[in-house]
Each structure stands twice: as C-alpha cells, then as structure tokens.
Motif scaffolding. Structure first.
Motif, PDB file in Angstrom:
ATOM      1  N   GLN A 201      10.859   2.219  16.842  1.00 25.56           N
ATOM      2  CA  GLN A 201      10.218   1.652  15.661  1.00 25.56           C
ATOM      3  C   GLN A 201       8.790   1.189  15.926  1.00 25.56           C
ATOM      4  OE1 GLN A 201      13.831  -0.675  14.317  1.00 25.56           O
ATOM      5  NE2 GLN A 201      13.253   0.254  12.385  1.00 25.56           N
ATOM      6  N   ARG A 202       8.534   0.643  17.107  1.00 23.29           N
ATOM      7  CA  ARG A 202       7.151   0.261  17.433  1.00 23.29           C
ATOM      8  C   ARG A 202       6.248   1.486  17.425  1.00 23.29           C
ATOM      9  NH1 ARG A 202       3.785   0.357  21.836  1.00 23.29           N
ATOM     10  NH2 ARG A 202       5.305   0.801  23.474  1.00 23.29           N
ATOM     11  N   LEU A 203       6.726   2.574  18.020  1.00 23.39           N
ATOM     12  CA  LEU A 203       5.913   3.783  18.109  1.00 23.39           C
ATOM     13  C   LEU A 203       5.717   4.435  16.742  1.00 23.39           C
ATOM     14  CD1 LEU A 203       6.423   3.244  21.105  1.00 23.39           C
ATOM     15  CD2 LEU A 203       6.819   5.667  21.417  1.00 23.39           C
ATOM     16  N   GLN A 204       6.790   4.484  15.945  1.00 25.64           N
ATOM     17  CA  GLN A 204       6.664   5.073  14.604  1.00 25.64           C
ATOM     18  C   GLN A 204       5.721   4.242  13.738  1.00 25.64           C
ATOM     19  OE1 GLN A 204      10.912   5.402  13.408  1.00 25.64           O
ATOM     20  NE2 GLN A 204      10.526   7.590  13.168  1.00 25.64           N
ATOM     21  N   PHE A 205       5.801   2.922  13.882  1.00 28.88           N
ATOM     22  CA  PHE A 205       4.945   2.017  13.114  1.00 28.88           C
ATOM     23  C   PHE A 205       3.467   2.281  13.447  1.00 28.88           C
ATOM     24  CE2 PHE A 205       3.616  -2.668  12.429  1.00 28.88           C
ATOM     25  CZ  PHE A 205       3.530  -2.524  11.051  1.00 28.88           C
ATOM     26  N   LEU A 206       3.172   2.406  14.741  1.00 30.99           N
ATOM     27  CA  LEU A 206       1.803   2.702  15.176  1.00 30.99           C
ATOM     28  C   LEU A 206       1.326   4.043  14.615  1.00 30.99           C
ATOM     29  CD1 LEU A 206      -0.737   2.260  16.907  1.00 30.99           C
ATOM     30  CD2 LEU A 206       0.551   3.109  18.879  1.00 30.99           C
ATOM     31  N   ALA A 207       2.184   5.060  14.705  1.00 27.54           N
ATOM     32  CA  ALA A 207       1.791   6.386  14.226  1.00 27.54           C
ATOM     33  C   ALA A 207       1.633   6.403  12.709  1.00 27.54           C
ATOM     34  CB  ALA A 207       2.835   7.417  14.654  1.00 27.54           C
ATOM     35  N   PHE A 208       2.435   5.594  12.020  1.00 26.31           N
ATOM     36  CA  PHE A 208       2.350   5.492  10.565  1.00 26.31           C
ATOM     37  C   PHE A 208       1.016   4.855  10.165  1.00 26.31           C
ATOM     38  CE2 PHE A 208       3.114   2.567   6.929  1.00 26.31           C
ATOM     39  CZ  PHE A 208       3.337   3.508   5.944  1.00 26.31           C
ATOM     40  N   LEU A 209       0.601   3.842  10.927  1.00 27.93           N
ATOM     41  CA  LEU A 209      -0.644   3.139  10.607  1.00 27.93           C
ATOM     42  C   LEU A 209      -1.871   3.910  11.094  1.00 27.93           C
ATOM     43  CD1 LEU A 209       0.414  -0.533  11.450  1.00 27.93           C
ATOM     44  CD2 LEU A 209       0.052   0.435   9.181  1.00 27.93           C
ATOM     45  N   LYS A 210      -1.722   4.655  12.187  1.00 22.71           N
ATOM     46  CA  LYS A 210      -2.840   5.400  12.776  1.00 22.71           C
ATOM     47  C   LYS A 210      -2.446   6.870  12.925  1.00 22.71           C
ATOM     48  CE  LYS A 210      -5.613   1.833  14.149  1.00 22.71           C
ATOM     49  NZ  LYS A 210      -7.049   1.721  13.849  1.00 22.71           N
ATOM     50  N   PRO A 211      -2.286   7.599  11.803  1.00 22.98           N
ATOM     51  CA  PRO A 211      -1.804   8.991  11.901  1.00 22.98           C
ATOM     52  C   PRO A 211      -2.732   9.895  12.710  1.00 22.98           C
ATOM     53  CG  PRO A 211      -2.462   8.426   9.649  1.00 22.98           C
ATOM     54  CD  PRO A 211      -2.486   7.158  10.432  1.00 22.98           C
ATOM     55  N   GLU A 212      -3.995   9.490  12.841  1.00 21.97           N
ATOM     56  CA  GLU A 212      -4.935  10.317  13.616  1.00 21.97           C
ATOM     57  C   GLU A 212      -4.501  10.439  15.080  1.00 21.97           C
ATOM     58  OE1 GLU A 212      -5.596   7.426  12.155  1.00 21.97           O
ATOM     59  OE2 GLU A 212      -6.766   6.084  13.444  1.00 21.97           O
ATOM     60  N   LEU A 213      -3.689   9.500  15.555  1.00 17.05           N
ATOM     61  CA  LEU A 213      -3.213   9.566  16.945  1.00 17.05           C
ATOM     62  C   LEU A 213      -2.240  10.725  17.161  1.00 17.05           C
ATOM     63  CD1 LEU A 213      -2.551   5.762  17.677  1.00 17.05           C
ATOM     64  CD2 LEU A 213      -4.519   7.133  18.387  1.00 17.05           C
ATOM     65  N   LEU A 214      -1.714  11.278  16.071  1.00 18.96           N
ATOM     66  CA  LEU A 214      -0.732  12.363  16.174  1.00 18.96           C
ATOM     67  C   LEU A 214      -1.387  13.744  16.196  1.00 18.96           C
ATOM     68  CD1 LEU A 214       1.924  10.990  13.658  1.00 18.96           C
ATOM     69  CD2 LEU A 214       2.023  10.904  16.145  1.00 18.96           C
ATOM     70  N   GLY A 215      -2.714  13.774  15.992  1.00 21.39           N
ATOM     71  CA  GLY A 215      -3.462  15.026  16.119  1.00 21.39           C
ATOM     72  C   GLY A 215      -2.950  16.184  15.278  1.00 21.39           C
ATOM     73  N   LYS A 216      -2.427  15.926  14.115  1.00 19.86           N
ATOM     74  CA  LYS A 216      -1.965  16.977  13.193  1.00 19.86           C
ATOM     75  C   LYS A 216      -0.839  17.838  13.746  1.00 19.86           C
ATOM     76  CE  LYS A 216      -6.375  17.230  10.788  1.00 19.86           C
ATOM     77  NZ  LYS A 216      -7.634  17.955  10.633  1.00 19.86           N
ATOM     78  N   GLU A 217      -0.330  17.505  14.916  1.00 19.31           N
ATOM     79  CA  GLU A 217       0.738  18.328  15.483  1.00 19.31           C
ATOM     80  C   GLU A 217       2.099  17.638  15.439  1.00 19.31           C
ATOM     81  OE1 GLU A 217       0.170  20.406  19.029  1.00 19.31           O
ATOM     82  OE2 GLU A 217      -1.986  20.664  18.742  1.00 19.31           O
ATOM     83  N   PHE A 218       2.091  16.332  15.192  1.00 19.46           N
ATOM     84  CA  PHE A 218       3.345  15.583  15.225  1.00 19.46           C
ATOM     85  C   PHE A 218       3.548  14.832  13.908  1.00 19.46           C
ATOM     86  CE2 PHE A 218       2.113  16.207  19.602  1.00 19.46           C
ATOM     87  CZ  PHE A 218       3.311  16.521  20.220  1.00 19.46           C
ATOM     88  N   THR A 219       4.813  14.548  13.613  1.00 22.76           N
ATOM     89  CA  THR A 219       5.146  13.703  12.466  1.00 22.76           C
ATOM     90  C   THR A 219       5.778  12.415  12.984  1.00 22.76           C
ATOM     91  OG1 THR A 219       6.642  13.420  10.582  1.00 22.76           O
ATOM     92  CG2 THR A 219       7.297  15.052  12.232  1.00 22.76           C
ATOM     93  N   HIS A 220       5.491  11.304  12.292  1.00 22.44           N
ATOM     94  CA  HIS A 220       6.066  10.039  12.768  1.00 22.44           C
ATOM     95  C   HIS A 220       7.543   9.909  12.381  1.00 22.44           C
ATOM     96  CE1 HIS A 220       5.448   8.545   8.639  1.00 22.44           C
ATOM     97  NE2 HIS A 220       6.317   7.601   8.944  1.00 22.44           N
ATOM     98  N   LEU A 221       8.040  10.759  11.497  1.00 22.66           N
ATOM     99  CA  LEU A 221       9.462  10.707  11.115  1.00 22.66           C
ATOM    100  C   LEU A 221      10.334  11.216  12.261  1.00 22.66           C
ATOM    101  CD1 LEU A 221       9.446  12.030   7.424  1.00 22.66           C
ATOM    102  CD2 LEU A 221       9.413   9.666   8.233  1.00 22.66           C
TER     103      LEU A 221
END
Lengths: 406, 406
Positions: free
Chosen positions: B205-225
C-alpha cells in the motif's frame, strides 16, 4: 444521548437484515439454470445482517444519509458476487466479456480459462471469498462517500461522520471501521479487539507522507514536520525536537523559517488535529471542510476507506454471554474495554440466558454509565470522574444467544 | 556460507562495542562542570553494544561498506545526546542557540524555558529518552544511505543490502530492521518477534500510494493497480480482480488499455517484486538500480528507514538460555521461528550454562541446519526438503548469560 450538550444528537445508527438479490440476467442471454437453488422463483441471493454507527461532526447530515444508505451500497457491491460467493471453488480471476460475476457458473467459466487444469499463468495469486467481501465493503464506503459528495448541495448535507459497521454474512462477521468508533468482542470474558481508531496520531505517517509528496495541499500555511509544541519566531536558529514522515523516534533540528508554519499534525490524544481543524482522519463526507478562514481543503487528507477485520463465528463455540460491542467514542472515551466487559458480564448474569432483552439492557447500562449522573459539579461517573459530554451510542450483539443468524 | 551458489558471500556482519564520546565543547564557551561524571579525563560518554547483519544483493559493495560504517553513524547521532540521555529528567523540547544538546545541563536550560514551572505552552508533547535513541538510529540509517550514494562511484560500491542491527544501550535492546532479515527473542521458551519483514507484499500500500501520487515514477510501463496475474491483450473488456492502494480486499473491474501495463507489485511470497526487479523494499544502497533495459529508477520506491523495536532488558528476569537471534533470510526461508527456538534449546542444554562458546555453537548449528547436507539431489535438510541456497548468517546473543552488558 449527549448529556444536554446540544439539541440534536449527531450519532446515528442503523440495524437491518438485507437481501442481496442476484442481478437479473441480460435479456435472454443467460437463462437461469436448473437446480441453481433459486429462492422465491427467480429471486436468487442471500441475506446479510447489518449494524452500523455513524458519529457525525459539524452537523448530522452526512451521518443521517449514511445511516439510510450505506447498507444499500454494500448490497449493491455484493449483488455482483452472488454466485461466486456461493460456489465453494476459488473465485475466478477473470470473467468473460460483458458477464457479471453473479451470472457465471464455473462450468461456463472453465471454457475460458481452465480451472482444474495446470494453471496457464505461472504466477497466479489465489484470492479468497473473504477478500471479495472485504473489497465489496471497501468500495461500498467509497461509493457512499461519492454519493454524499454528489448530493450534499441538493440535500443540504452538512459535515461528515465516522462509520463503524458490522456485517454478518455466511458464518463470518466483517467489522469495518473508518474513524474513532470502536468494536470489541467479549468471548468467555476475554476481550478481542475488532477495530482500531484512525486519528491524526495513528495516521500521522500517512498524512505526513502525502503532504511531503504534495506540499501544495498545505497552502503555504502548514509544515509537514511534527514538533512537540508551537515554535515562536524568536526561537529561529535554536534546536528543537521534530519528527519527519519516515520517523517514529524524535531528533533535534535547527529551526528554520519554514518550521515556523503550523504543523500538519498537532496536539495529543483527543486534542490532536489535522491542520488545526479535525480530530479524525477517516470517515464519510467533509467534502467542503476547510481550514478556518482559508481556502485550504481538508478532504485530501481524509480517507473514506475502512479497515475491515473478520471474525469467523464457526471457528469457536459461543455461549449466550458472548457479544460483539460497537460504540462511538462517547462510550470509549470514559469507559475502557475492561470496564465494558465487566458491565456486560454484570448485567447479563442478572437476566435469563434466553431472554432476548438482556442485550438491550446491557447497551442501555453502558450508555448510562458513560453519561453519568448530573451533580452539582456537572455529569459525574460512579468513580466521580467527568461523564462523557459527547453523544454515546452502543450496539450489543449476541454471538451465541437467542438471535440465530443462520 | 551459501552452499556453493557463488564465490563471494554477499552477507556481511559486524559486532562492536562502541564508545560514544560527548562532543568537545566549543572553545571556552561552556567549560565542563564539576561533578559531571567525566570518564578518562575529559572523555565523557557511554558505551553501546552493537550487532548487525547486512544481506547484500547485486554485489557485496553496499553490504561491506555498511558493515564497516553503520555503527559509526549511530555513534555520531548519539554524540549529540550524551548529556540528555544521562539525565533522568525529560529531554528538553528546545535548546538555546548554537548549543549542542550534549552540552546542555538542565540548570542552564531552565533559564530559557522553565521546566518545573507550569508549562508555557498549553499543548506540549512529552518525548521520551527512548524515542530520542530511536530517532538517532533512524537518522543514522539515512546518513549511511547518503554516504553510500556519495561514495558509490569512487569506491565502486555495487548493489544494495538489507540491514538488521541490534543496539544495547542503557538497559534496552533497540532492534532496527530495514529489509527481510528477522530478529526474535527466545525467553523461557517463548518466542517474541523483534522485527517484521519489508517486502513488496508487506509494503504494497505504501508503494501503490506513492505511484498513485507520482505516476511519472512508473515511466508509462507500469500500473499502480495490483492484479492476481498478468493480463493478456485479448482480455481487454473482460472483468478481472484487482486491488487499489486503498484496498485490502479484492474486487472486479473491467480491463482497460492502461491495465495491460505491468503491475508495480507482482508475484507472491519470495517471488514478489517491485517493478519486476527487486524483492525487498527497505535497505541501503541501490541508488543506480533501474528496471531492466529501461531508464526507470527503483530507488524512489525503496526506503532506507528501519523499523525500530525496543526490548527493555530490566523488565524481566533472564536465564542463560534466553537469547536474541538475528538472521538473514537464508536462515528464515527454511527454518521457522519455532524450529529455531527448538534448536536453540537443544544445543544450549548440551553445554554448561556458564560456557561462553555455547551461543556460538547454537549459531553454527542454525546455519548448518539451514544449509543442509549435499546429497545426490542437491542440498537437503533433515526433513529432506531443499536446503537454503542463499547466504545464511546468524547472531545468537545471550540476554542473561555470561556476557554482561552492564
């Protein structure tokens, strides 16, 4: 009851038996199958029992609406799961196009992705029925919050509320809590916590983390750092204790200009507040809540998602004195778990085990004890401490008594 | 020992007694006071005992450096607290200008903000000595991580490491864990967990929360779900189980284009990974770690902060068979808490209670048991299951035995 503090009681409650009916099939596409155990003709489904407490703040609007609607949102979420929950096989991971999970038989499903064959996917996580119910309750809280947001202007819904709900479904109790109400089970004299409280102190790190990542939410008036007290401008340059979002301990830092802002989380115990405004961090409503005389919104820091704990009633033997107690903070602020358990025992023993009114008497006793008696120096408890000035609401739910949920 | 898996052992360990010396006073400003209990002339301070395990990955560089330095960073943080920790009064909230907390006597301090008078601030949080030590350890981990970042190029420090450290200071054990190593206390045969593991599953949940708030960290290749398995393009439009950052349960959602991306958290148990790359979510190093053949950095999702648990040695009577066991995952993956406790009992009873080498024998036994014996079908445990192919490191620390920390 709120000891005369205000005219209206902001606590609300609801107790229902809800029938979850499978969604009607899309016209002619999936005729109901023989032997699928339909009740009332085509009314296939199941029942759940439901009790909930809503502790309103800044008005009773959100609490009143949630008390009328939350169970319907839960029902709506569960309608999609009628068949899946009644099938003992593991829930299917993926469903075919345009098919509600409620309409899927494993036989149909197996044609798509074999269930008994070797798994087609090397890594496939098993998902339990229980976690589908938890997901349904979580999303129901979210939908309830969205409905309050949509209708708050037309329905003049003021404020927000904590929500604590107990759902009995297929042999298990699901206790969902968003806020500072509390649930405990008393079984054979033992206390089993069934919730935890969500307050600025217990959720400090989540809130600081959000503010650290999105400093614009603080509106230049707050700092995400925690300090043990306010800092005075003349203390610039001195060293003061602080806590950052990653820390559980405290350390000294040199006070800089930015530290003079008001801390996001401030105060202790019942006085702890988010941005000097609100003392609970989960619940429904509060969409218009702002920091006093500012344009800073509080809602981004609040969560409408509950924590759901599960208690499997079939795993234990229960006697008529075993109960689940739900209470708003008006109860727990002045009467602790042990005192509640003591009062439960005391009252229950004075009634016959098969007398259904004995549970109501316990609930009344818990409320009266926590309110206290009006004396010259205000409302006083038996130990002469101050009684609760807050609204007080209690459910006492028998686990092994005359009420039989099956 | 790593069962011949590789030439180098990526686990590293350190065991030290460290003297924390009060910082020298700024020239002439604050002469040392009489009767302030200085040791070795002006060498005022205290000792702490220290044991730590570092489980390296992608090279041993970070682990080697951390094993040589972490205790020095802890010492550095504690040097500021020498006087405060030795004074039984509550730690001062704020210190005067330019004065290290190590140089403050409460007498001097009281002139600034009265300590015994009615508090000047209505809300003032009490901060314990214990939480200052916790804060010092937390910041020491951060400083260690920063040093690895600074020196990784010049020192050719490859990879990262989990870190588990036990610090004995003034009657208490502080166990700090960042990663998937584990510590337990065995007292009178009872197991007391002293850490929890930080993995993609426990920190989802900590990691998903971060990715949800900062989607740019996922580089368009990953989904936070999170999904229970990979989704195939042909499954677009079907309904699949998912979990969002706010959820502990699962629910169905219609698969959209965006859901075809790889999930941020994927896999189960030891196979769970962050962005298909790393299986632990806390530790030191990994500053250059990227998703394979991409420019997506992993480090923002990793935390270098430990969770610190405290065990007050003075609160219990301890016998020579009571121990604190620290182990890397090479131990715990094949030998559970109960089996470890059993082995401890078994080995200790075969030595005299005052024989100091009995603890070393326990540690050796735990390592050998978890490695297993080389048979035709590979390294096998006593129960014929596969032995650990990982590096295995263990400390067995007596709590009431011949080692006397006071």
């Amino acid at each position: 009851i709120n000891a005369g503090k205000s005219q209206h009681n902001e606590d609300q409650a609801c107790c229902e038996v809800v029938f979850v009916e499978r969604r009607p099939s899309p016209r002619g596409r999936l005729p109901s199958r023989e032997g699928s155990g339909e009740l009332n003709g085509d009314r296939k489904g199941f029942y759940f029992h439901y009790w909930a407490l809503f502790d309103g703040h800044a008005g009773s609007g959100a609490a009143v609406m949630a008390s009328k609607r939350l169970h319907l949102h839960i029902c709506e979420q569960l309608r999609d799961l009628v068949d899946v929950l009644q099938d003992p096989s593991p829930p299917p991971i993926c469903l075919p196009h345009n098919v509600e999970p409620s309409r899927v038989s494993l036989a149909e499903y197996d044609g798509e992705v074999p269930n008994d064959a070797a798994p087609r996917f090397h890594l496939e996580k098993a998902v339990s029925h229980e976690s589908l119910v938890i997901g349904a309750i979580e999303n129901a809280f979210k939908n309830m919050d969205d409905q309050i947001e949509r209708e708050r202007v037309s329905q003049r819904l003021a404020g927000g509320c904590c929500a604590l709900a107990a759902i009995y479904l297929m042999g298990k109790f699901y206790v969902a809590n968003a806020g500072d109400s509390r649930a405990i089970i008393i079984r054979n004299g033992e206390i089993i916590p069934m919730s935890r409280e969500f307050t600025p102190e217990t959720e400090r790190q989540r809130l600081q983390f959000l503010a650290f990542l999105k400093p614009e939410l603080l509106g230049k008036e707050f700092t995400h750092l925690e300090f043990p007290r306010r800092i005075q401008p003349k203390e610039l340059g001195k060293k003061m204790l602080y806590r950052d979002q990653n820390m559980n301990g405290w350390a000294y830092k040199k006070i800089e200009e930015d530290d003079l802002k008001f801390p996001l989380i401030y105060g202790e115990g019942k006085k702890a507040r988010v941005m000097a405004t609100i003392g609970v961090t989960r619940g429904l409503g509060d969409h218009d809540l702002k920091v006093f005389s500012s344009n800073i919104h509080i809602k981004p820091f609040l969560s409408c998602f509950p924590e759901v704990r599960v208690y499997d009633l079939t795993q234990y033997e229960h006697c008529p004195d075993d109960v689940l107690v739900l209470g708003t903070d008006g109860l727990w602020d002045v009467t602790n778990d042990k005192e509640v358990a003591g009062a439960v025992m005391e009252v229950l023993t004075s009634y016959e085990p098969n007398d259904p009114c004995r549970y109501t008497m316990v609930a009344q006793e818990l409320v009266m004890r926590s309110r206290g008696v009006l004396k010259e120096r205000g409302w006083r408890l038996a130990n002469d401490k101050l009684g609760s000035g807050d609204d007080i609401s209690v459910f006492v739910i028998p686990l092994g008594g005359p009420g039989n949920y099956t």
